[in-house]
Design an enzyme around this catalytic site. Structure first.
Site, PDB file in Angstrom:
ATOM      1  N   CYS A   4       0.539  -1.426   0.018  1.00 52.75           N
ATOM      2  CA  CYS A   4      -0.323   0.320  -0.347  1.00 52.75           C
ATOM      3  C   CYS A   4       0.771   1.422   0.093  1.00 52.75           C
ATOM      4  CB  CYS A   4      -0.883  -0.188   0.884  1.00 52.75           C
ATOM      5  SG  CYS A   4      -1.946  -1.483   1.195  1.00 52.75           S
ATOM      6  N   HIS A  20      -3.268   7.194   2.415  1.00 51.31           N
ATOM      7  CA  HIS A  20      -3.625   5.480   2.007  1.00 51.31           C
ATOM      8  C   HIS A  20      -5.238   5.257   2.690  1.00 51.31           C
ATOM      9  CE1 HIS A  20      -3.898   1.589   1.052  1.00 51.31           C
ATOM     10  NE2 HIS A  20      -3.505   1.347   2.491  1.00 51.31           N
ATOM     11  N   ASN A  42      -9.608  -0.284   0.353  1.00 49.59           N
ATOM     12  CA  ASN A  42      -8.756   0.383   0.516  1.00 49.59           C
ATOM     13  C   ASN A  42      -7.789  -0.818  -0.951  1.00 49.59           C
ATOM     14  OD1 ASN A  42      -5.464  -0.540   0.658  1.00 49.59           O
ATOM     15  ND2 ASN A  42      -6.056  -1.716   2.559  1.00 49.59           N
TER      16      ASN A  42
HETATM   17  N1  COA Z   1     -18.445  -8.616   9.613  1.00 46.02           N
HETATM   18  C1  COA Z   1     -18.858  -9.296  11.146  1.00 46.02           C
HETATM   19  N2  COA Z   1     -18.269  -9.461  12.115  1.00 46.02           N
HETATM   20  C2  COA Z   1     -16.463  -9.573  11.681  1.00 46.02           C
HETATM   21  C3  COA Z   1     -15.880  -9.537  10.737  1.00 46.02           C
HETATM   22  C4  COA Z   1     -17.140  -8.648   9.315  1.00 46.02           C
HETATM   23  N3  COA Z   1     -16.466  -8.570   8.073  1.00 46.02           N
HETATM   24  N4  COA Z   1     -14.522  -9.105  10.510  1.00 46.02           N
HETATM   25  C5  COA Z   1     -14.244  -9.683  11.853  1.00 46.02           C
HETATM   26  N5  COA Z   1     -15.639 -10.099  12.428  1.00 46.02           N
HETATM   27  C6  COA Z   1     -15.670 -10.267  14.225  1.00 46.02           C
HETATM   28  C7  COA Z   1     -14.791 -11.291  13.765  1.00 46.02           C
HETATM   29  O1  COA Z   1     -14.705 -12.420  13.671  1.00 46.02           O
HETATM   30  C8  COA Z   1     -14.505 -10.918  15.728  1.00 46.02           C
HETATM   31  O2  COA Z   1     -15.847 -11.341  16.387  1.00 46.02           O
HETATM   32  P1  COA Z   1     -15.462 -12.138  18.100  1.00 46.02           P
HETATM   33  O3  COA Z   1     -15.416 -11.264  18.731  1.00 46.02           O
HETATM   34  O4  COA Z   1     -16.624 -13.343  17.757  1.00 46.02           O
HETATM   35  O5  COA Z   1     -14.432 -13.537  18.336  1.00 46.02           O
HETATM   36  C9  COA Z   1     -15.039  -9.457  15.560  1.00 46.02           C
HETATM   37  O6  COA Z   1     -15.667  -8.812  14.643  1.00 46.02           O
HETATM   38  C10 COA Z   1     -13.927  -8.527  16.537  1.00 46.02           C
HETATM   39  O7  COA Z   1     -13.020  -8.922  14.778  1.00 46.02           O
HETATM   40  P2  COA Z   1     -11.661  -8.682  15.350  1.00 46.02           P
HETATM   41  O8  COA Z   1     -10.686  -8.526  14.477  1.00 46.02           O
HETATM   42  O9  COA Z   1     -10.672  -7.923  16.799  1.00 46.02           O
HETATM   43  O10 COA Z   1     -12.502  -6.789  15.266  1.00 46.02           O
HETATM   44  P3  COA Z   1     -11.221  -5.148  14.624  1.00 46.02           P
HETATM   45  O11 COA Z   1     -12.113  -4.359  15.808  1.00 46.02           O
HETATM   46  O12 COA Z   1      -9.777  -5.913  15.225  1.00 46.02           O
HETATM   47  O13 COA Z   1     -11.721  -5.343  13.324  1.00 46.02           O
HETATM   48  C11 COA Z   1     -10.757  -4.748  11.135  1.00 46.02           C
HETATM   49  C12 COA Z   1     -10.989  -5.502  12.362  1.00 46.02           C
HETATM   50  C13 COA Z   1     -10.070  -5.270  10.471  1.00 46.02           C
HETATM   51  C14 COA Z   1     -11.532  -3.946  10.658  1.00 46.02           C
HETATM   52  C15 COA Z   1      -9.145  -3.497  11.917  1.00 46.02           C
HETATM   53  O14 COA Z   1      -8.658  -4.737  12.497  1.00 46.02           O
HETATM   54  C16 COA Z   1      -8.288  -3.575  10.602  1.00 46.02           C
HETATM   55  O15 COA Z   1      -9.238  -1.634  10.311  1.00 46.02           O
HETATM   56  N6  COA Z   1      -6.805  -3.540  10.819  1.00 46.02           N
HETATM   57  C17 COA Z   1      -5.999  -3.181   9.616  1.00 46.02           C
HETATM   58  C18 COA Z   1      -6.647  -3.365   8.399  1.00 46.02           C
HETATM   59  C19 COA Z   1      -5.563  -3.009   7.426  1.00 46.02           C
HETATM   60  O16 COA Z   1      -6.271  -1.371   7.058  1.00 46.02           O
HETATM   61  N7  COA Z   1      -4.884  -3.023   7.097  1.00 46.02           N
HETATM   62  C20 COA Z   1      -4.380  -3.056   5.444  1.00 46.02           C
HETATM   63  C21 COA Z   1      -3.267  -2.381   6.252  1.00 46.02           C
HETATM   64  S1  COA Z   1      -2.685  -1.497   4.413  1.00 46.02           S
END
Ligand code: COA
Length: 331
Positions: free
Chosen positions: A117, A258, A288
């Site tokens: 990215c 980004h 993204n």
């Molecule tokens: N829809 C519904 N629930 C979802 C889900 C979706 N698409 N994806 C994950 N969940 C659930 C998980 O299974 C978890 O459930 P549980 O508590 O029963 O285990 C819960 O939501 C929380 O998951 P978690 O991964 O802890 O969520 P989070 O608050 O960290 O949010 C992201 C997840 C991916 C949105 C967040 O971590 C994020 O934005 N990370 C950065 C990603 C990114 O920008 N990457 C590219 C970088 S260039």
């Protein structure tokens, strides 16, 4: 800082978005997710999905044509093509060579840069460095991604985040018009390479029945770790480049970040003390798009009149690698 003797200007920008849009509600029809969850956690409402003909090179070529027209530069005058992508049409030849062929030109230096990215900022610095040698005059810098081709559509924690598209900019060392590239600050930390990667398809895990069965040809991410690292390094590289150039955050007219996640952008806005209104945002529409994210946003910011002559603009990115980067541009 870029030497004033041979200043490099952005003389045109362009972008391309695939026709097909996939909304959060559309996604909820085939993975266990909801519009509420996706929007609250990321700020994304929809993303574009490329069709079969919309390859990374085809989308990149379309964006490049728009940028060349804007710069009023004939394709034959392009001396260098640098393409940032982590979804090249194929491992080789480079997507830059494919775009060169699509543009119907030959002879230019062509190379791909892989910094996920952060790729567009890496590609911009590579192109700027080549232009500053004096051996080349015009560079085409393209960020293009067909992330839909490497997403695991059964993994709700990743497939909801990404989209397809392309953006481009023409950089020139012999133009008096255009936005001046002031500086870059890039960096990487390979010790964190496992938080975001696609394990299969390279020489360590070539495609086999086993690698396919183990779903190793899809993007894998440890979301929470990536989130924390993104907030930390994007904020830091932004502060570093400002300090390096003696510019205060309040002197920035616009930040083009980004477009990964609204919560990441919000925390960078707080850390820099720059109101969120000064950030250019389009992640609700595209999600993204990795290396295409900054050039699409830059093109839309320029076309919508958000960037005015004399504005100091900060571009800042973070990606797999880990990689990070920032650039300052005087519009
Ligand atoms: N829809 C519904 N629930 C979802 C889900 C979706 N698409 N994806 C994950 N969940 C659930 C998980 O299974 C978890 O459930 P549980 O508590 O029963 O285990 C819960 O939501 C929380 O998951 P978690 O991964 O802890 O969520 P989070 O608050 O960290 O949010 C992201 C997840 C991916 C949105 C967040 O971590 C994020 O934005 N990370 C950065 C990603 C990114 O920008 N990457 C590219 C970088 S260039």
């Amino acid at each position: 800082m870029i030497s004033a003797q041979r200043s490099v200007k952005i003389t045109g920008t362009g972008s391309y978005a695939p026709r097909k849009s996939l909304s959060n509600d559309d996604l909820a029809k085939f993975v266990d997710t909801s519009d509420e969850w996706i929007f609250a956690r990321t700020g994304i409402k929809e993303r574009r999905i490329a069709d079969e003909e919309e390859t990374a090179s085809a989308m990149g070529t379309s964006a490049a044509r728009v940028a060349l027209a804007e710069a009023d530069l004939a394709p034959e005058s392009v001396d260098v093509i640098v393409v940032a992508t982590m979804t090249p049409d194929m491992l080789f030849p480079s997507t830059a060579c494919l775009i060169q062929n699509d543009l119907g030109i030959a002879g230019a230096v062509c190379l791909d840069v892989e910094a996920a990215c952060s790729g567009f900022l890496y590609a911009m610095e590579v192109a700027t460095g080549l232009l500053q040698t004096g051996r080349y005059r015009n560079a085409l810098v393209v960020g293009t991604e067909k992330l839909s081709s490497i997403l695991d559509w059964e993994d709700r924690s990743t497939c909801v985040l990404f989209g397809d598209g392309a953006g481009a900019a023409v950089l020139s060392s012999d133009s008096s018009d255009g936005a001046t590239v002031i500086d870059f600050k890039l960096g990487a930390d390979g010790s964190k390479s496992d938080v975001l990667s696609m394990p299969g398809g390279g020489s360590s895990i070539p495609a086999t029945q086993d690698s396919l069965a183990a779903r190793q040809h899809f993007l894998k991410m440890r979301g929470r770790e990536v989130f924390k690292l993104a907030v930390k390094v994007m904020g830091q590289v932004a502060l570093d480049i400002l300090e390096q150039n003696d510019i205060r955050p309040d002197q920035l007219s616009c930040v083009v970040p980004h477009q990964a996640n609204m919560r990441i952008i919000d925390s960078i806005s707080s850390r820099l003390g720059i109101p969120i209104e000064r950030f250019f945002l389009n992640l609700d529409k595209y999600g993204n798009t990795s290396a295409a994210s900054i050039p699409i946003a830059l093109d839309e910011a320029a076309r919508s009149g958000r960037l005015k002559s004399g504005d100091t603009v900060l571009l800042v990115a973070f990606g797999a690698g880990l990689t990070w980067g920032a650039s300052l541009v005087k519009w």
